[in-house]
Design an enzyme around this catalytic site. Structure first.
Site: not given
Ligand code: AMP
Ligand code: TRP
Length: 344
Positions: A121, A208, A205
């Protein structure tokens, strides 16, 4: 880390959080939300919208409240029930920031310097990153341990942060001679959908922050958009194989098979049993159907909740009160343990 001598023997509790930054996608749904919903039936659960984490990077001040409601709406639309699980906003419970301060004095610079998410980040210009971004994993440990949570459902990308939370809990217990005070929180990562990859580049992965919207399926996409993105997803020219071994070095195919399996609640091999030998011309439309069928009801409920911001606020307010009832006595004990003048 050496073994804890006195194990924690308090009740089991589940905690997780999602940042209110931008649209949720299929990775969040499979890696986090769908798992949360399954857990609420058998465990005491808290699910948080981590708005304090969201301000560690440049953000749109005017949009933060709306984004916080959006995550709460996604929780509710995915099937979380506010009568079963506590749904709340992090910033409504000050215990998180207070505990983060004590943990700042327990965690070591070297531990935080190893965090890969900070490196990603912060990018090249580390000197210009906020101190908050560097400290992000300490606040995350405080989120979890303010409730003495024992289990944390997250996607695979959060593994390192969870290890840090355990190290902090362990060092706190030792430094202050409070054996077994904090549990060593366990990540719940395994299971289908723990790592959903980009539809455009299966080495990254689904995220967002990917500049290409075609790389992800958003919870706000309509059925046509979802189908179009799957149609355009990167694949190789071979038909699907019959065995998992043959799928191993085909990341794009593996990702699509994994998504299908996670949504259907079956194994990757079951998908190959049905589609092995068939090309993507057959598999992609079948996958589209499963994605649309699984996500449309969620999208529909999501939009219904978003139309009722007052109802969302009510859920968050009640949740915040319940969360504080659990965290406040724990913080009071912590004040005492660290030797502060006043414990309550
Ligand atoms: P974030 O969007 O990074 O705040 O992630 C929110 C939740 O979604 C966390 O538990 C992440 O580990 C999960 N997460 C985010 N991106 C992925 C992905 N591509 N595959 C699986 N889990 C994800
Ligand atoms: N860092 C997590 C993410 O990016 C969000 C988060 C903050 C979290 N606090 C947490 C997850 C506590 C689990 C537990 O996804």
């Amino acid at each position: 880390m050496s073994e804890e001598t006195t194990p924690y023997n308090g009740p089991e509790r589940v905690f997780s959080g999602v940042q209110p930054t931008g649209n949720l996608h299929l990775g969040n749904y499979l890696g986090a939300l769908k798992k949360f919903v399954a857990l609420q039936h058998e465990h005491d659960c808290l699910f948080c919208v981590v708005d304090w984490h969201a301000i560690t990077m440049p953000y749109d001040i005017g949009a933060l409240k709306t984004n916080t409601r959006q995550i709460a709406a996604a929780y509710l639309a995915s099937g979380l029930d506010p009568n079963k699980a506590i749904i709340f906003a992090q910033s409504s419970v000050t215990a998180h920031v207070e505990l983060a301060w004590y943990f700042n004095c327990v965690a070591r610079m070297g531990w935080l310097e190893r965090m890969t998410q900070f490196k990603e980040k912060a990018g090249k210009d580390k000197e210009r990153a906020s101190v908050g971004l560097f400290d992000y994993p300490v606040l995350q440990a405080a989120d979890i341990l303010a409730y003495k949570a024992t289990h944390v459902p997250v996607g695979e990308d959060q593994k390192q942060h969870l290890e840090l939370s355990r190290d902090i809990a362990d060092k706190f217990n030792r430094d202050f001679d409070a054996p077994g005070f904090f549990p060593m929180p366990e990540p719940l990562i395994k299971g289908p959908g723990a790592r959903v990859m980009s539809l455009k580049d299966a080495s990254k992965k689904m995220s967002k922050s990917d500049p290409s919207d075609l790389s992800r399926i958003n919870l706000t996409d309509d059925a046509d958009a979802m189908a179009k993105k799957i149609k355009k997803a990167k694949t190789d020219p071979e038909p699907l194989p019959a065995t998992l071994e043959e799928l191993a070095d085909r990341p794009e195919a593996r990702n699509l098979v994994g998504i299908y399996a996670a949504l259907k609640g079956c194994g990757d091999q079951d998908v190959l049993n049905e589609y092995g030998g068939q090309g993507f011309g057959t598999f992609k439309p079948a996958l589209s159907e499963v994605v649309v069928e699984s996500l449309s009801p969620v999208t529909q409920k999501f939009n219904d909740w978003l139309a009722e911001p007052d109802a969302i606020d009510e859920v968050l307010r009640n949740g915040g009160e319940k969360a504080a009832e659990i965290a406040d006595p724990i913080i009071s004990d912590v004040r005492d343990i660290v030797g502060l003048w006043k414990s309550a």
